[in-house]
Design an enzyme around this catalytic site. Structure first.
Site, mmCIF file in Angstrom:
data_model
loop_
_atom_site.group_PDB
_atom_site.id
_atom_site.type_symbol
_atom_site.label_atom_id
_atom_site.label_comp_id
_atom_site.label_asym_id
_atom_site.label_seq_id
_atom_site.Cartn_x
_atom_site.Cartn_y
_atom_site.Cartn_z
ATOM 1 N N SER A 1 48.550 21.129 -39.290
ATOM 2 C CA SER A 1 48.288 21.052 -37.850
ATOM 3 C C SER A 1 49.210 21.992 -37.092
ATOM 4 O O SER A 1 49.081 22.139 -35.888
ATOM 5 C CB SER A 1 48.461 19.618 -37.361
ATOM 6 O OG SER A 1 49.729 19.137 -37.735
ATOM 7 N N HIS B 1 42.018 22.069 -40.587
ATOM 8 C CA HIS B 1 42.792 21.016 -39.930
ATOM 9 C C HIS B 1 41.889 19.821 -39.640
ATOM 10 O O HIS B 1 41.034 19.878 -38.766
ATOM 11 C CB HIS B 1 43.406 21.597 -38.634
ATOM 12 C CG HIS B 1 44.173 20.594 -37.830
ATOM 13 N ND1 HIS B 1 44.407 20.736 -36.489
ATOM 14 C CD2 HIS B 1 44.765 19.422 -38.183
ATOM 15 C CE1 HIS B 1 45.103 19.713 -36.045
ATOM 16 N NE2 HIS B 1 45.322 18.893 -37.050
ATOM 17 N N ASN C 1 46.196 20.993 -30.793
ATOM 18 C CA ASN C 1 47.558 20.518 -30.516
ATOM 19 C C ASN C 1 48.290 21.389 -29.507
ATOM 20 O O ASN C 1 49.157 20.911 -28.787
ATOM 21 C CB ASN C 1 48.354 20.416 -31.822
ATOM 22 C CG ASN C 1 47.890 19.212 -32.618
ATOM 23 O OD1 ASN C 1 47.347 18.261 -32.048
ATOM 24 N ND2 ASN C 1 48.062 19.243 -33.922
#
Ligand SMILES: CCCCCCCCCCCCC/C=C/C(=O)SCCNC(=O)CCNC(=O)[C@H](O)C(C)(C)COP(=O)(O)OP(=O)(O)OC[C@H]1O[C@@H](n2cnc3c(N)ncnc32)[C@H](O)[C@@H]1OP(=O)(O)O
Length: 720
Positions: free
Chosen positions: A412, A433, A483
């Site tokens: 990630s 991911h 993210n």
């Protein structure tokens, strides 16, 4: 258009609009003309309506909804068929969806191939069936079953549709031949007997008043904030209460009202955005049109932790064999137990039979020997997020696996190139991911490195679909897209708490907006110590130690409440307390905790942070605009090539409400000028937060008035 021909005294009208025979103006006109022609042709005894290319019809052409109405309205075709004395038979193969099913319901009879599916999925694009579906389907399938189909939008298979009364026959073999035979067998029967208009809504003993109230209450609580399901109920209830023509009139009013609603526009956008993401291109050349995916017949997963076990489960449930590898028997057994547990959960939910689960398990090969990965076509590494460890694993994989094997890293945060250089095949290394829980979450963020080949990308994009995920291709950068955008979003949430909001207030703002969970609930669920370790590790690499009173990190504003909570042993749900408290062992219901509010107050006082009343509007604006600004930077840098990619990531990675399109679509609706000005204001107010530095692209676009579909081009990052 629709092709007209005659065979054995039966007129055949074949809907023809590749790829799914959507009801464009030309198709509607062709169908109307065909029916009129057959009605007036003395040599024609019956009519068959069918579709070209394997599908009956996928409904209205969704693109037309923004263009205004031309050609005959669909119910005019139904009215004409209702007056026909010659039987009209819908011969369905593939799908009959939305307006497609409505056309079939105009016909006197419906037959379908075994593999056909029928449904009214309009709710998924924020509409109700507008071509008589809410009025005719309850007459065929009964109130309860029709309501369920219309409110959920879920299609049903032919055999079930037959039992429900939607179909008259399910056939095997050539659908057109069967249609002609069926039509001739009905040629001497009074068509008015088969006409759905002439039948009452089947209530099957249910009381409409009680049912109506219960259904309205149910959708109100289940689809909070989403308006179309409520209109679906109102239309079907109305159909059960008033005469046919009045119900059709009301249905049309509702349909037109919803068509121009923001929710329907957002959902239509999301429908096409999801299809756009399959059109990828690489900066160095190669794209979805030219790159060939290599066949993946077997997969290996390295690491049987929660993530790896979930990934292995996705693989075996999609029909592929999978080697699940761990370093020792104890860890391996734990992983297999976790996988079994998740699989049995799906059996308990009735999504799979125990027998099917056993078949899935037979595809799993648990192993502690890397040699078992020798012949697999693809390996997904899911070990601890540590670059040194991942490089060691990749070095070993490179030596063990056959030269063609594609090596994927489930990371990630880590740079794909720094993993790829541990191998002699960087062209076959790619990031995949997965999102936790990996078996359930649909998003798959595929990340290319500087040397990843187009074939490797094509393979992981196809593989994503095979395991029923939504694969989106992105470039490599810290946090990738999901993210990276989440970081300013959660940072602003914490800053708002420092400044005076409570965690529960922030979460309720987000949930009222339509997010499935607030950011502090998520933090408690995943563990506050997890964020703590990631931050500590990032700081350590830079030679900095984060403490409970660090207010700045590398010159940037920093909220150290996480460090404070960890110091107090409040790690989240697993310790019964975090941003909230949880009662009883294994408690899952977050309760506001005066203790945490006290900790926050004391913490802020010690750091000299003055607290104030932070309003809900400010919380929402700061969290969302900070993240949207990051989205524009991602476009600007070419990490994504289209705004649609970012939106699909938020829809499937974080549960952004689909009826609001996604953050970039949302920004387009707010107006980029306004968005840019607000971001500039926040930048002045919070100069120590990098995420408020306005995106250059956003500044440019705010002046241009370009639509969202052109933002990628304007950024100069479009590769197709
Ligand atoms: C002033 C008013 C103006 C209105 C004017 C219009 C009037 C129309 C007549 C009146 C209609 C009355 C009410 C009826 C409403 C409806 O019918 S709404 C539509 C309901 N139907 C759907 O929601 C079906 C949507 N499609 C699907 O679920 C799937 O696409 C599929 C059919 C099951 C096929 O799936 P799959 O094989 O996985 O392929 P896809 O990649 O999804 O699709 C292939 C390409 O086809 C395009 N497409 C699919 N459906 C439609 C559609 N209904 N309209 C337009 N285009 C459609 C899809 O985008 C793909 O295209 P590409 O991306 O270019 O490959």
């Amino acid at each position: 258009m629709a092709e007209y021909s005659i065979r054995d005294s039966v007129a055949i009208i074949q809907l023809d609009n590749a790829p799914v025979n959507a009801l464009s103006v030309a198709v509607r006109t062709g169908l109307y003309d065909g029916i009129e022609r057959a009605a007036g042709d003395g040599s024609v005894k019956a009519v068959v309506v069918c579709g070209k290319g394997g599908n009956f019809c996928a409904g209205a052409d969704i693109k037309e909804f923004d263009e205004g109405s031309k050609g005959p309205w669909i119910t005019e075709i139904g009215d004409f068929m209702d007056r026909m004395r010659k039987p009209v038979v819908a011969a369905i193969e593939g799908v009959a969806l939305g307006g497609g099913l409505e056309v079939a319901l105009f016909c006197h009879y419906r037959i379908a191939a075994k593999n056909a599916r029928v449904g009214q999925p309009e709710v998924n694009i924020g509409l109700i069936p507008g071509g008589g579906g809410t009025v005719r389907l309850p007459r065929a399938a009964g109130f309860k079953q029709a309501l369920e189909m219309i409110v959920t939008g879920n299609p049903v298979r032919a055999e079930r549709a037959l039992k429900m009364g939607v179909l008259d026959e399910v056939v095997s073999g050539n659908i057109l031949e069967a249609g002609i035979k069926f039509a001739l067998s009905k040629a001497h029967i009074d068509t008015s007997l088969a006409c759905l208009r002439n039948r009452p809504v089947r209530m099957d003993g249910l009381n409409i008043d009680t049912k109506a109230d219960a259904a309205l209450a149910h959708v109100k609580s289940k689809y909070k904030g989403f308006e179309a399901p409520m209109f679906c109920v109102k239309a079907v209830v109305n159909a059960a209460r008033v005469p046919y023509d009045d119900a059709i009139q009301k249905e049309r009013e509702y349909f037109f009202e919803l068509r121009t609603s923001g929710q329907s526009q957002a959902l239509r956008y999301a429908f096409f955005a999801e299809r756009q993401i399959a059109r990828w291109g690489l900066p160095g050349g190669g794209d979805y049109r030219t790159a060939r995916a290599i066949p993946v017949r077997s997969v290996g997963v390295v690491g049987a932790g929660t993530m790896g076990a979930g990934i292995a489960l996705c693989i075996i449930t999609s029909g592929l064999p999978c080697v699940l590898l761990e370093q020792n028997q104890e860890f391996l057994e734990k992983g297999v137990t976790s996988l079994r547990g998740q699989l049995m959960g799906t059996v308990r939910l009735g999504k799979m039979t125990a027998g099917e689960a056993e078949v899935c398990l037979s595809r799993l090969k648990p192993s502690t020997s890397m040699e078992d990965l020798k012949h697999v076509d693809m390996v997904i590494e899911a070990v601890f997020e540590d670059l040194k460890l991942k490089r060691e694993v990749f070095e070993r994989l490179d030596k063990t696996c056959k030269p063609e094997t594609i090596l994927c890293t489930n990371t990630s945060t880590l740079d794909i190139d720094s993993v790829a250089t541990a191998t002699g095949r960087p062209d076959k290394v790619v990031g995949t991911h997965f999102f936790a829980p990996s078996y359930l979450m649909k998003l798959l963020e595929n990340i290319y490195g500087s040397r990843t080949s187009p074939e490797t990308v094509a393979t992981v994009m196809r593989f994503g679909k095979t395991i029923r995920k939504v694969p989106v291709l992105v470039g490599s950068c810290t946090g990738f897209v999901a993210n990276r955008m989440l970081a300013p979003y959660t940072a602003e949430a914490q800053f708002c708490v420092e400044e005076g909001a409570s965690p529960a207030q922030v979460d309720s703002v987000l949930m009222d907006f339509g997010m499935p969970m607030g950011t502090f609930r998520v933090s408690d669920l995943s563990g506050i110590d997890v964020s703590f370790s990631i931050r500590r590790e990032a700081a350590r690499k830079l030679g900095v130690t984060l403490t409970v009173d660090s207010r700045y990190f590398r010159g940037q504003r920093h909220c150290s409440l996480i460090e404070r909570l960890v110091e107090k042993g409040r790690l989240g749900r697993k310790t019964g307390k975090g941003w909230y408290k949880y009662e009883g062992p294994g408690g899952t219901v977050p309760l506001e905790d005066p203790d945490v509010l006290e900790i926050i107050e004391t913490h802020c006082r010690a750091l000299g942070i003055e607290r104030r009343n932070v309003g809900s509007h400010e919380i929402q604006e700061r969290m969302q605009l900070a993240m949207i600004n990051e989205g524009f930077k991602i476009l600007e840098e070419g990490i994504c090539t289209r705004a649609e990619e970012i939106d699909v990531i938020w829809l499937y990675g974080f549960g952004w409400p689909r009826y609001l399109g996604g953050p970039m679509f949302y920004a387009s609706k707010l107006g980029l000028k306004r968005v840019f000005e607000k971001i500039c204001t926040f930048h002045k107010r919070f100069p120590h937060s990098q995420h408020w530095v306005p995106s250059v692209l956003l500044g440019k676009l705010s002046e241009s008035g370009l639509p969202l579909s052109k933002w990628g081009e304007a950024a100069g990052t479009s590769r197709l």
